[in-house]
Design a protein around this motif. Sequence first.
Motif, PDB file in Angstrom:
ATOM      1  N   TYR A 476     -33.151  22.022 -53.415  1.00 17.57           N
ATOM      2  CA  TYR A 476     -32.685  22.564 -54.521  1.00 17.57           C
ATOM      3  C   TYR A 476     -33.050  22.320 -55.476  1.00 17.57           C
ATOM      4  N   ILE A 477     -33.572  22.681 -56.825  1.00 19.90           N
ATOM      5  CA  ILE A 477     -33.715  22.554 -58.349  1.00 19.90           C
ATOM      6  C   ILE A 477     -32.734  21.448 -58.825  1.00 19.90           C
ATOM      7  N   SER A 478     -31.457  21.615 -58.976  1.00 22.38           N
ATOM      8  CA  SER A 478     -30.785  20.403 -58.765  1.00 22.38           C
ATOM      9  C   SER A 478     -30.281  19.085 -58.430  1.00 22.38           C
ATOM     10  N   GLN A 479     -31.582  18.720 -57.367  1.00 23.47           N
ATOM     11  CA  GLN A 479     -32.111  17.577 -56.216  1.00 23.47           C
ATOM     12  C   GLN A 479     -32.711  17.214 -56.715  1.00 23.47           C
ATOM     13  N   SER A 480     -33.670  17.572 -57.179  1.00 24.97           N
ATOM     14  CA  SER A 480     -34.857  17.693 -58.228  1.00 24.97           C
ATOM     15  C   SER A 480     -34.936  16.760 -58.813  1.00 24.97           C
ATOM     16  N   GLY A 481     -33.739  16.915 -59.615  1.00 26.61           N
ATOM     17  CA  GLY A 481     -34.699  15.523 -61.517  1.00 26.61           C
ATOM     18  C   GLY A 481     -34.252  13.735 -60.773  1.00 26.61           C
ATOM     19  N   PHE A 482     -35.409  13.445 -61.371  1.00 29.27           N
ATOM     20  CA  PHE A 482     -35.451  11.862 -61.570  1.00 29.27           C
ATOM     21  C   PHE A 482     -35.028  11.840 -63.388  1.00 29.27           C
ATOM     22  N   TRP A 483     -34.320  10.355 -63.369  1.00 25.49           N
ATOM     23  CA  TRP A 483     -33.453   9.793 -64.508  1.00 25.49           C
ATOM     24  C   TRP A 483     -33.999   9.448 -65.251  1.00 25.49           C
ATOM     25  N   ILE A 484     -34.152   9.368 -66.275  1.00 22.83           N
ATOM     26  CA  ILE A 484     -35.419   8.463 -67.946  1.00 22.83           C
ATOM     27  C   ILE A 484     -34.042   8.264 -68.731  1.00 22.83           C
ATOM     28  N   GLY A 485     -34.931   7.614 -69.276  1.00 23.20           N
ATOM     29  CA  GLY A 485     -34.235   6.511 -69.715  1.00 23.20           C
ATOM     30  C   GLY A 485     -33.876   7.089 -71.759  1.00 23.20           C
ATOM     31  N   LEU A 486     -32.794   8.190 -71.607  1.00 23.41           N
ATOM     32  CA  LEU A 486     -32.474   8.792 -71.962  1.00 23.41           C
ATOM     33  C   LEU A 486     -30.771   9.435 -71.756  1.00 23.41           C
TER      34      LEU A 486
END
Length: 555
Positions: A476-486
């Motif tokens: 799912y798109i909700s599981q495909s994210g990448f943390w960024i420094g924000l």
Amino acid sequence: MMTMTNQENNVTVGSRSLPLYPLVIVFLGLLNTILILTAIVIGIYCGKVSEESAPHQITAQGLIIEVKQLQMMHTEAVQAQKKAKQSLEKEISIHQQLKIQLEQNRTIIDSVQRQLEELHVARATLKNNSSDILKSCGRCQSGWLLFNTSCYFYSKSASNPLKNWQDSRADCITRGADLAVINNVEEQINLFEYLPKLDPNIRQWWSTQAGFWIGLTDIQSEGQWVWVNNVTLQDQGYWISGEPNNHGNEPGTFDGSYKKLIHQEDISGDELTLYSNQEQEQVSMSMGRPESSLNHYKRLTVSLAVLAVILLAVDIGLGVYYGKFTYGQGTIMDISAEVAKLQAAYDAVIWNRNEVLKQLALEMKEQQLTKWEIEHHKSKSINYNKLSDQMQMEISALKSHIPLIKEGCRHCLPGWTFMNSVCYFFPFSDAFSRKTWQEARQFCTNQGGDLAVIDSREKHMAITELIIHYQNPSLYISQSGFWIGLRDIEEEGIWKWLDGTRLTEGYWNDGEPNDQANEDCAATYPRKNPFKSWNDAPCNHILKWICQMAPKSAG
């Protein structure tokens, strides 16, 4: 021959004179007896026939009705048979079209399968290349590959023209190495399997420009093969059958040009002519009776004659009556025969119709199987196309990523990617489990970096393109994210990068950020629209992450 005399009311037979009326009376009596008997016989027969007349009449009526019914049923059966044949012909035609479609689908499936096999090979090759680059990253010079503990250089580029053995060795020496020494079977297999992956145009070994020079020669002593490190070949080597044969003086100084490989470590009737030949007698008749007696005989004669006429009429009537009944029976037999013919014709039509219906049912069954197979192939084709698209995306990602990895080997730590003058780490491999935002940052700081700061359009577009290439469509798109420094942990709605700078331009998805369930950390997602790729999320949510660090100086 009989003659009659002129005496009144007598008839002479030979020498005897007999009265006329009694003879007539006797004759009429016999005639009436016969007629009575005839009437009785005919009456008996008529009685029998009359007893059977009602059933016969009923039977005839029933047969006539049955004939009409059979005629109607026969007509309907013929129409039904014709309709069934038309349906069968129609379904056969449809089935033929379905079979053609099925064969077309099979051809497409076969083509897609072959394409998938080619993509499998291409992807595996790229993955191997990427893996080899990562393995050698930081250990070998740029353009060199690491096998086990040795670095290898393969001269396949236009800037490295083909050379003879001696010139190839000299080139290796100038690079601070020497022609390859193959010390064991593992090293031989690695090179044998890997070199064709590097160059798909590599030809058969007998082609003049197919080989690769290695550091083995018998230039000092014919038949005694020595490696360039002065170690004599001890085992039988990995020679092609019939080699070495010293054909054309091949001591290792052959002037032909080769690429080089170096290292560091199923019918008449009878006519009845009635002639009665009887004696002719003269008969004379005379009458000599009293008048009263004569009148009596006349009355009796007339009565008998009238009775005979009546009986004859009765017999004729009975005969006609009997004839009608026998004619009716014949009619019934004729109708029965017609019924039998119609029944036989009807049965034949029904049998033929049923046979056609059986064929139709069988055809429909086979047609349904064909339809199901077509649906199966369609589903299979859809799955294959999805898989093909996914593999093509992976191949595209690998092709675009490998140069970045190579550059990363020059400027970054092994496994890091060099883009826009910054070193990035993307944990695409399943070996890296998802982490919370804080855990992800700790990973980055342990590597000497921090979560990525995406403060320019160029950085954002490059990162988004790369993570889209590596997107797993099963997630799912909700599981495909990448943390960024924000994050906006200090003040809600005020988003700042880890270096303290305030966000000036974001790439938020519609309705984001919305701070649902205390969402204070930002992540980027592989959406087709790169300008709607950011979401805010709870910082304890687990995702992949992106690290960055400054590059090191090129070496």
